[in-house]
Each structure stands twice: as structure tokens, then as C-alpha cells.
Design a protein around this motif. Structure first.
Motif, PDB file in Angstrom:
ATOM      1  N   ALA A 128      -4.207  46.342  21.055  1.00 18.09           N
ATOM      2  CA  ALA A 128      -2.917  45.663  20.912  1.00 18.09           C
ATOM      3  C   ALA A 128      -1.881  46.586  20.281  1.00 18.09           C
ATOM      4  O   ALA A 128      -0.723  46.632  20.718  1.00 18.09           O
ATOM      5  N   TYR A 129      -2.296  47.339  19.271  1.00 17.04           N
ATOM      6  CA  TYR A 129      -1.371  48.292  18.653  1.00 17.04           C
ATOM      7  C   TYR A 129      -0.881  49.313  19.680  1.00 17.04           C
ATOM      8  O   TYR A 129       0.322  49.626  19.744  1.00 17.04           O
ATOM      9  N   ALA A 130      -1.809  49.857  20.454  1.00 12.99           N
ATOM     10  CA  ALA A 130      -1.439  50.848  21.460  1.00 12.99           C
ATOM     11  C   ALA A 130      -0.557  50.225  22.536  1.00 12.99           C
ATOM     12  O   ALA A 130       0.412  50.853  23.009  1.00 12.99           O
ATOM     13  N   PHE A 131      -0.872  49.013  22.932  1.00  8.15           N
ATOM     14  CA  PHE A 131      -0.094  48.283  23.932  1.00  8.15           C
ATOM     15  C   PHE A 131       1.351  48.106  23.459  1.00  8.15           C
ATOM     16  O   PHE A 131       2.313  48.368  24.203  1.00  8.15           O
ATOM     17  N   ILE A 132       1.508  47.666  22.228  1.00  4.66           N
ATOM     18  CA  ILE A 132       2.843  47.453  21.656  1.00  4.66           C
ATOM     19  C   ILE A 132       3.597  48.777  21.567  1.00  4.66           C
ATOM     20  O   ILE A 132       4.775  48.871  21.956  1.00  4.66           O
ATOM     21  N   ALA A 133       2.937  49.812  21.053  1.00  7.21           N
ATOM     22  CA  ALA A 133       3.593  51.110  20.893  1.00  7.21           C
ATOM     23  C   ALA A 133       4.065  51.659  22.226  1.00  7.21           C
ATOM     24  O   ALA A 133       5.180  52.190  22.334  1.00  7.21           O
ATOM     25  N   ALA A 134       3.238  51.540  23.265  1.00  7.65           N
ATOM     26  CA  ALA A 134       3.613  52.036  24.584  1.00  7.65           C
ATOM     27  C   ALA A 134       4.850  51.316  25.107  1.00  7.65           C
ATOM     28  O   ALA A 134       5.749  51.937  25.694  1.00  7.65           O
ATOM     29  N   LEU A 192      -4.056  33.183   8.221  1.00  7.21           N
ATOM     30  CA  LEU A 192      -5.008  34.184   8.695  1.00  7.21           C
ATOM     31  C   LEU A 192      -5.418  35.118   7.561  1.00  7.21           C
ATOM     32  O   LEU A 192      -4.612  35.447   6.681  1.00  7.21           O
ATOM     33  N   ASN A 193      -6.646  35.545   7.611  1.00  6.37           N
ATOM     34  CA  ASN A 193      -7.142  36.517   6.637  1.00  6.37           C
ATOM     35  C   ASN A 193      -7.061  37.906   7.259  1.00  6.37           C
ATOM     36  O   ASN A 193      -8.063  38.486   7.696  1.00  6.37           O
ATOM     37  N   GLY A 194      -5.847  38.423   7.342  1.00  5.27           N
ATOM     38  CA  GLY A 194      -5.630  39.714   7.975  1.00  5.27           C
ATOM     39  C   GLY A 194      -5.353  39.579   9.457  1.00  5.27           C
ATOM     40  O   GLY A 194      -5.338  38.481  10.028  1.00  5.27           O
ATOM     41  N   ILE A 195      -5.143  40.702  10.098  1.00  8.34           N
ATOM     42  CA  ILE A 195      -4.835  40.726  11.533  1.00  8.34           C
ATOM     43  C   ILE A 195      -6.132  40.578  12.320  1.00  8.34           C
ATOM     44  O   ILE A 195      -7.094  41.304  12.073  1.00  8.34           O
ATOM     45  N   PRO A 196      -6.193  39.625  13.266  1.00  9.27           N
ATOM     46  CA  PRO A 196      -7.449  39.377  14.001  1.00  9.27           C
ATOM     47  C   PRO A 196      -7.951  40.616  14.729  1.00  9.27           C
ATOM     48  O   PRO A 196      -7.176  41.459  15.189  1.00  9.27           O
ATOM     49  N   GLU A 197      -9.268  40.698  14.866  1.00  9.54           N
ATOM     50  CA  GLU A 197      -9.897  41.804  15.576  1.00  9.54           C
ATOM     51  C   GLU A 197      -9.686  41.707  17.083  1.00  9.54           C
ATOM     52  O   GLU A 197      -9.600  42.719  17.781  1.00  9.54           O
ATOM     53  N   VAL A 198      -9.617  40.465  17.599  1.00  7.72           N
ATOM     54  CA  VAL A 198      -9.418  40.229  19.028  1.00  7.72           C
ATOM     55  C   VAL A 198      -8.225  39.290  19.207  1.00  7.72           C
ATOM     56  O   VAL A 198      -8.162  38.248  18.562  1.00  7.72           O
ATOM     57  N   TRP A 199      -7.306  39.674  20.109  1.00  8.02           N
ATOM     58  CA  TRP A 199      -6.084  38.893  20.336  1.00  8.02           C
ATOM     59  C   TRP A 199      -6.266  38.044  21.597  1.00  8.02           C
ATOM     60  O   TRP A 199      -5.605  38.262  22.613  1.00  8.02           O
ATOM     61  N   ASP A 200      -7.125  37.053  21.535  1.00  3.22           N
ATOM     62  CA  ASP A 200      -7.438  36.277  22.729  1.00  3.22           C
ATOM     63  C   ASP A 200      -6.346  35.285  23.112  1.00  3.22           C
ATOM     64  O   ASP A 200      -6.393  34.712  24.197  1.00  3.22           O
ATOM     65  N   TRP A 201      -5.364  35.078  22.243  1.00  2.00           N
ATOM     66  CA  TRP A 201      -4.253  34.184  22.557  1.00  2.00           C
ATOM     67  C   TRP A 201      -3.145  34.891  23.340  1.00  2.00           C
ATOM     68  O   TRP A 201      -2.305  34.241  23.950  1.00  2.00           O
ATOM     69  N   ALA A 202      -3.123  36.226  23.322  1.00  2.00           N
ATOM     70  CA  ALA A 202      -2.033  37.003  23.934  1.00  2.00           C
ATOM     71  C   ALA A 202      -2.312  37.185  25.426  1.00  2.00           C
ATOM     72  O   ALA A 202      -2.736  38.250  25.884  1.00  2.00           O
ATOM     73  N   HIS A 229      -0.408  37.536  27.970  1.00  2.00           N
ATOM     74  CA  HIS A 229       0.370  38.561  28.668  1.00  2.00           C
ATOM     75  C   HIS A 229      -0.263  39.936  28.525  1.00  2.00           C
ATOM     76  O   HIS A 229      -0.024  40.826  29.343  1.00  2.00           O
ATOM     77  N   MET A 230      -1.068  40.119  27.477  1.00  2.00           N
ATOM     78  CA  MET A 230      -1.847  41.348  27.349  1.00  2.00           C
ATOM     79  C   MET A 230      -3.138  41.255  28.167  1.00  2.00           C
ATOM     80  O   MET A 230      -3.520  42.210  28.864  1.00  2.00           O
ATOM     81  N   THR A 231      -3.806  40.123  28.071  1.00  2.00           N
ATOM     82  CA  THR A 231      -5.104  39.947  28.720  1.00  2.00           C
ATOM     83  C   THR A 231      -5.035  40.190  30.219  1.00  2.00           C
ATOM     84  O   THR A 231      -5.888  40.882  30.793  1.00  2.00           O
TER      85      THR A 231
END
Length: 234
Positions: free
Chosen positions: A196-202, A170-180, A182-184
Motif C-alpha cells: 500500500a505504501y508503494a502503491f500510494i507513493a507511485a 485501530l492499534n496501528g496501521i493494519p498489515e493487510v488493507w482488505d477494505w481498499a 481500488h487497490m485490490t
């Protein structure tokens, strides 16, 4: 100094461990349902399906929490359960991982097969750890706290973040996490990177609170969450 002999509990095994046996049987039945009845696939279609897939490990953690420590000590369950947990890892998950990787090389398996294998290993690890804690004399409250905190971290997306950071393709962290998925299913749409960052932090904060909040705070919160009629004794 020699330890004092462990005496057999005076009450029957079935009485002291009835709840643990019942929840253990329920956990086994739910695991069979998740593996063989509902669609066994990587994609999660709804929040309800996500919850259903978590029920086996939740029931198993409750079963462990209600395991009677006195009986566990007298039966010396630590001498059985800990080697059994290790052998489950050594003799199934390790070779299965190797074989799935080899099958992916020759084309007879795909990444989803490896993913679903790891998805089974994570609950095994959680239940194995809380069982080790309980048979070693850990408290019921401790089992519930640890089991809940690890389940929250499991659902946090922390593993997804580490995976994309480690992925050199990957060229950096993706802008959209469409594979996750459990988040979607909980957000209602694929998470953006900041979401995603906010989701993880919470989730990490919630896991820490689950482990660290004093018991009196939890008890007070439980009283506040009860219906007014129940609190007033009506």
C-alpha cells in the motif's frame, strides 16, 4: 483602471462549444448509468468496473477543457458556476452528510451509505475545481493536467492512509488493507501494508509528473508511443 468591455465572440456558440456540450451530455449519461444501472455499492469487483465508475468525471473534465473561454467570459459564467458549485456543496452534500450520520446513530443507515455519499462528493469537487479554473481563463492543457492529477490522487489510496492514521480504534496501521478495493482489483490481491505504501507513493509521483512535466516532454513521449507506421508517415 477600468477593464475593457468584453465583446461577444463572432463564431456561433454551438460551433465553439460543440465538443464541450457533447462530452457534458456523455458525462451526464454515464453518471446516470453508474448511479442507477450498474450495482451501486462500495465493493469494486474488477479493474474494468473501477474504470467505468471513473468515466463520468473523466468525461466531465474533458467537457470543461473544451469549454470556450471567450464565450465563458462573455456569458460571465464565473458569476453563475462558482455560486452553483458552492450551493451544491452547501445545500446537498453538507446536510446529506449530517442526515446520514444521524441515520447511522439510530440504525436506519450504515457506514456504506456514508461512504457512497462521499464517493459522489469527490468527483463533484474535482469537476468543480477544474470548471472554476477554466471559466477563470485557465488553459485547456491546465484543465487536463489538473483533472488527471486529481483523479490519480483520488485513486492513490492516500485518503485510506490518512483515515487509518486518524482512526483511534485501530492499534496501528493494519498489515493487510482488505477494505481498499481500488487497490485490490489492480494488484490482484488485498494490499499488504508495504504494498500500500508503494502503491500510494507511485501514484503521488505520477500525479506530480502529470502536473510538472514540460509540454515538450509530453509531446516527445506521445511521438515515441505512436506506432512506427504512423511516425514514418506510411
Amino acid at each position: 483602471m477600468l477593464s475593457s468591455p468584453i465583446t461577444r465572440p463572432s463564431t456561433p456558440f454551438w460551433r465553439d462549444n460543440g465538443a464541450a456540450l457533447l462530452m457534458g451530455a456523455l458525462a451526464a449519461a454515464l453518471a446516470v448509468m453508474v448511479r442507477f444501472v450498474i450495482p451501486y455499492e462500495r465493493e469494486i469487483t474488477s479493474a474494468w468496473m473501477l474504470l467505468v465508475k471513473l468515466t463520468p468525471q473523466i468525461a466531465a473534465c474533458v467537457a470543461v477543457a473544451w469549454l470556450d473561454v471567450a464565450w465563458a467570459r462573455w456569458l460571465r459564467l464565473h458569476l453563475v458556476t462558482l455560486p452553483a458549485i458552492f450551493l451544491g456543496f452547501l445545500c446537498y452534500f453538507v446536510p446529506k452528510t449530517f442526515m446520514t450520520a444521524l441515520d447511522m446513530v439510530d440504525g436506519s443507515a450504515v457506514f456504506e451509505d456514508l461512504y457512497l455519499h462521499v464517493v459522489v462528493f469527490v468527483p463533484f469537487l474535482i469537476v468543480g475545481l477544474v470548471l472554476s479554473y477554466r471559466v477563470g481563463g485557465g488553459s485547456r492543457e491546465g484543465v487536463l493536467r489538473i483533472g488527471a492529477a486529481m483523479t490519480i490522487l483520488q485513486m492513490s489510496g492516500l485518503e485510506d492512509l490518512v483515515a487509518v492514521v486518524m482512526n483511534r480504534r485501530l492499534n496501528g496501521i493494519p498489515e493487510v488493507w482488505d477494505w481498499a478495493h481500488h487497490m485490490t482489483v489492480r494488484l490482484g490481491h488485498p494490499a499488504t501494508r508495504n504494498e500500500a505504501y508503494a502503491f500510494i507513493a507511485a501514484h503521488v509521483v505520477l500525479a506530480v509528473l502529470t502536473l510538472a512535466l514540460p509540454r515538450r516532454w509530453l509531446a516527445g513521449l506521445g511521438r515515441r508511443l505512436r506506432p512506427t507506421r504512423a511516425r514514418s508517415g506510411v
